[in-house]
Enzyme design. Structure first.
Site, PDB file in Angstrom:
ATOM      1  N   HIS A  18     -33.339  28.642  27.721  1.00  0.00           N
ATOM      2  CA  HIS A  18     -32.628  29.576  27.728  1.00  0.00           C
ATOM      3  C   HIS A  18     -33.859  30.729  27.695  1.00  0.00           C
ATOM      4  O   HIS A  18     -34.593  30.906  26.732  1.00  0.00           O
ATOM      5  CB  HIS A  18     -32.191  30.564  27.420  1.00  0.00           C
ATOM      6  CG  HIS A  18     -31.906  32.084  27.588  1.00  0.00           C
ATOM      7  ND1 HIS A  18     -30.288  32.660  27.187  1.00  0.00           N
ATOM      8  CD2 HIS A  18     -31.934  32.916  27.542  1.00  0.00           C
ATOM      9  CE1 HIS A  18     -30.551  34.207  27.543  1.00  0.00           C
ATOM     10  NE2 HIS A  18     -31.605  34.269  27.909  1.00  0.00           N
ATOM     11  N   HIS A  20     -37.361  34.092  28.221  1.00  0.00           N
ATOM     12  CA  HIS A  20     -37.825  35.433  29.628  1.00  0.00           C
ATOM     13  C   HIS A  20     -39.478  35.119  29.121  1.00  0.00           C
ATOM     14  O   HIS A  20     -40.180  35.251  28.035  1.00  0.00           O
ATOM     15  CB  HIS A  20     -37.548  37.075  29.018  1.00  0.00           C
ATOM     16  CG  HIS A  20     -35.927  36.776  28.634  1.00  0.00           C
ATOM     17  ND1 HIS A  20     -34.548  37.512  29.809  1.00  0.00           N
ATOM     18  CD2 HIS A  20     -34.963  36.323  27.683  1.00  0.00           C
ATOM     19  CE1 HIS A  20     -33.837  37.678  29.058  1.00  0.00           C
ATOM     20  NE2 HIS A  20     -33.624  36.603  27.790  1.00  0.00           N
ATOM     21  N   ARG A  22     -41.182  37.101  31.520  1.00  0.00           N
ATOM     22  CA  ARG A  22     -41.733  38.380  31.897  1.00  0.00           C
ATOM     23  C   ARG A  22     -42.638  38.064  32.889  1.00  0.00           C
ATOM     24  O   ARG A  22     -42.299  37.274  33.864  1.00  0.00           O
ATOM     25  CB  ARG A  22     -42.240  38.653  31.027  1.00  0.00           C
ATOM     26  CG  ARG A  22     -41.473  39.506  29.364  1.00  0.00           C
ATOM     27  CD  ARG A  22     -40.181  39.660  29.178  1.00  0.00           C
ATOM     28  NE  ARG A  22     -39.582  39.921  28.471  1.00  0.00           N
ATOM     29  CZ  ARG A  22     -38.631  40.312  27.882  1.00  0.00           C
ATOM     30  NH1 ARG A  22     -37.701  40.526  29.009  1.00  0.00           N
ATOM     31  NH2 ARG A  22     -37.998  40.693  26.611  1.00  0.00           N
ATOM     32  N   LYS A 104     -27.415  33.602  36.411  1.00  0.00           N
ATOM     33  CA  LYS A 104     -27.434  34.055  35.481  1.00  0.00           C
ATOM     34  C   LYS A 104     -26.335  35.662  35.501  1.00  0.00           C
ATOM     35  O   LYS A 104     -26.280  36.249  37.124  1.00  0.00           O
ATOM     36  CB  LYS A 104     -28.421  34.881  35.356  1.00  0.00           C
ATOM     37  CG  LYS A 104     -28.523  35.528  33.670  1.00  0.00           C
ATOM     38  CD  LYS A 104     -27.876  34.936  32.380  1.00  0.00           C
ATOM     39  CE  LYS A 104     -28.069  35.782  31.131  1.00  0.00           C
ATOM     40  NZ  LYS A 104     -28.608  35.455  29.840  1.00  0.00           N
ATOM     41  N   HIS A 141     -24.530  36.018  30.004  1.00  0.00           N
ATOM     42  CA  HIS A 141     -24.409  36.921  29.120  1.00  0.00           C
ATOM     43  C   HIS A 141     -22.926  37.235  28.414  1.00  0.00           C
ATOM     44  O   HIS A 141     -22.591  37.904  29.182  1.00  0.00           O
ATOM     45  CB  HIS A 141     -25.441  38.328  29.476  1.00  0.00           C
ATOM     46  CG  HIS A 141     -26.271  39.321  28.141  1.00  0.00           C
ATOM     47  ND1 HIS A 141     -27.014  38.885  27.826  1.00  0.00           N
ATOM     48  CD2 HIS A 141     -24.718  40.068  27.362  1.00  0.00           C
ATOM     49  CE1 HIS A 141     -27.224  39.456  26.706  1.00  0.00           C
ATOM     50  NE2 HIS A 141     -26.230  40.188  26.136  1.00  0.00           N
ATOM     51  N   HIS A 179     -26.597  31.802  24.343  1.00  0.00           N
ATOM     52  CA  HIS A 179     -26.815  32.917  22.837  1.00  0.00           C
ATOM     53  C   HIS A 179     -25.384  33.096  22.480  1.00  0.00           C
ATOM     54  O   HIS A 179     -25.753  34.578  22.131  1.00  0.00           O
ATOM     55  CB  HIS A 179     -28.495  34.182  23.489  1.00  0.00           C
ATOM     56  CG  HIS A 179     -27.967  34.711  24.079  1.00  0.00           C
ATOM     57  ND1 HIS A 179     -26.682  34.844  24.612  1.00  0.00           N
ATOM     58  CD2 HIS A 179     -28.901  34.935  25.272  1.00  0.00           C
ATOM     59  CE1 HIS A 179     -27.117  35.699  25.945  1.00  0.00           C
ATOM     60  NE2 HIS A 179     -27.805  35.504  25.935  1.00  0.00           N
ATOM     61  N   ASP A 252     -34.225  31.860  23.605  1.00  0.00           N
ATOM     62  CA  ASP A 252     -34.057  33.522  24.183  1.00  0.00           C
ATOM     63  C   ASP A 252     -35.342  33.890  23.803  1.00  0.00           C
ATOM     64  O   ASP A 252     -35.102  35.025  23.876  1.00  0.00           O
ATOM     65  CB  ASP A 252     -32.502  34.331  23.648  1.00  0.00           C
ATOM     66  CG  ASP A 252     -32.215  35.837  24.683  1.00  0.00           C
ATOM     67  OD1 ASP A 252     -32.592  35.284  25.216  1.00  0.00           O
ATOM     68  OD2 ASP A 252     -31.691  36.264  23.960  1.00  0.00           O
ATOM     69  N   HIS A 256     -41.459  41.597  23.107  1.00  0.00           N
ATOM     70  CA  HIS A 256     -42.251  42.593  23.887  1.00  0.00           C
ATOM     71  C   HIS A 256     -42.630  43.132  23.008  1.00  0.00           C
ATOM     72  O   HIS A 256     -43.100  43.223  21.364  1.00  0.00           O
ATOM     73  CB  HIS A 256     -40.758  43.927  23.794  1.00  0.00           C
ATOM     74  CG  HIS A 256     -39.042  43.315  24.493  1.00  0.00           C
ATOM     75  ND1 HIS A 256     -38.716  44.217  24.944  1.00  0.00           N
ATOM     76  CD2 HIS A 256     -37.845  43.067  24.047  1.00  0.00           C
ATOM     77  CE1 HIS A 256     -37.542  44.595  26.067  1.00  0.00           C
ATOM     78  NE2 HIS A 256     -37.768  43.301  24.744  1.00  0.00           N
TER      79      HIS A 256
END
Ligand code: DOR
Ligand code: ZN
Length: 354
Positions: A18, A20, A22, A104, A141, A179, A252, A256
């Site tokens: 899992h 991200h 971007r 997902k 999720h 998660h 996860d 940011h």
């Protein structure tokens, strides 16, 4: 068995189930961190706009491959963002082509870039029916989004209101409860049949909700699902280190830029890719379970997904590892998980041969 005399850990190379990654400049700066330790990763589709068709996912995969460091063998496993309008034929074609590994489910408005998510799971029943038929994993999720449910109860409510009825209607659907953050979820997954599994992040093993408010509000501890009470943290530590094949590694990692976290309305997400294996090793050692790290990190995930185990090995050494305060990414800075801390294990590298 492990004790303080274990100075070197050599285990099968792990995968991250899992992440991200971007897009654009941020992608180029963060993907090397995941590719440094992990052979494969399940890549989340919550870009803005989301990757909601096989074509969009294929284009995103090409951008990820183009961003990899030269010579990297990292294999991004892609996921389709489900919406109320997902076409089961497009999904099946993407799965058959190998473009899609899973799909997902973001309940609409549950988290970052989830506005296009599913408004009611019944809206995607034809899609779930197809996924059950073709054996395609559904990644969830697991939080309800109704405003009347307290943020700390949203995962438990999801089990009761969404996951239980969905599994009753699609008993053979392969589901990864992603998660997980509660004792309720750990117990639910442990008691479920073999087609239900869960990922556990490093940060949910390390903190409970008190850490978010220790001495002031700490935006870099904020993610969704939010960390819960200590009793839940302890249940997650027990589940991850239990040796059960139903639980596996999923960081996860969700970078940011610092200014969007340290803000009056800060983003949810923790950037933990850079020192992920060092942190998992620390937690497993604290639990006296270093001998179970390999199954959690490198075996349970591929077995659930029906993929071969990696042949290369990852090497960690008992040597202090200083986590930097910031890492440059996307034209700004991102604060990594455990920023400024010293970890007991250091990543040495990957040994290509098994
Ligand atoms: O904390 C989170 N950040 N949780 C999610 O589900 C999404 C992620 C993100 O994309 O930033
Ligand atoms: Zn995520």
């Amino acid at each position: 068995m492990s004790d303080q005399t274990t100075t070197r850990l050599v285990i099968r190379q792990p995968d991250d189930w899992h992440v991200h990654l971007r897009d654009g400049a941020m992608l180029a700066d963060v993907v090397p961190w995941t590719a440094r330790q992990f052979a494969r990763a399940i890549v989340m589709p919550n870009l803005s706009p989301p990757c909601a068709t096989t074509g969009e996912v294929a284009e995103y995969r090409a951008r990820i491959l183009a961003s990899l460091p030269q010579g990297s063998k990292f294999n991004p496993l892609m996921t389709l963002y489900l919406t109320d309008a997902t076409d089961p034929d497009d999904l099946e074609a993407g799965f058959a082509l190998g473009v899609l590994t899973a799909a997902k489910l973001y309940p609409a408005h549950a988290t970052t870039n989830s506005a296009h998510g599913v408004t009611n799971v019944r809206a995607i029943y034809p899609v779930l029916d197809r996924m059950q038929q073709i054996g395609m994993p559904l990644l969830v999720h697991g939080e309800v989004t109704s405003g009347e449910v307290d943020i700390f109860d949203r995962e438990a409510a999801f089990i009761e209101r969404v996951l239980t009825p969905t599994l009753r209607d699609f008993p053979a659907l392969r589901v990864v409860f992603e998660h997980i953050t509660t004792k309720d979820a750990a117990e639910f997954v442990a008691a479920a049949p073999d087609n239900v599994a869960a990922t556990i992040t490093p940060h949910h093993l390390q903190i409970n909700r008190n850490a978010i408010f220790a001495g002031g509000i700490r935006p870099h501890m904020y993610c969704l699902p939010i960390a819960k009470r200590e009793v839940h943290q302890l249940a997650l530590r027990k589940a991850a280190t239990s040796g059960s094949p139903k639980f596996f590694l999923g960081t996860d990692t969700a970078p940011h830029e610092v200014k969007t976290k340290e803000s009056a309305c800060g983003c949810a997400g923790i950037f933990n890719a850079p020192f992920a294996m060092e942190v998992y090793a620390m937690v497993f050692e604290e639990e006296g379970a270093l001998d179970r790290l390999e199954a959690f990190a490198s075996e349970n995930g591929p077995r659930f997904y029906g993929l071969p185990l990696n042949e290369a090995r990852v090497v960690l050494e008992r040597r202090e590892c200083q986590v930097p305060e910031r890492i440059a990414a996307g034209g700004g800075d991102v604060v990594p998980w455990m920023a400024g801390e010293v970890l007991p294990w250091s990543f040495v590298g990957i040994q290509p041969l098994g």
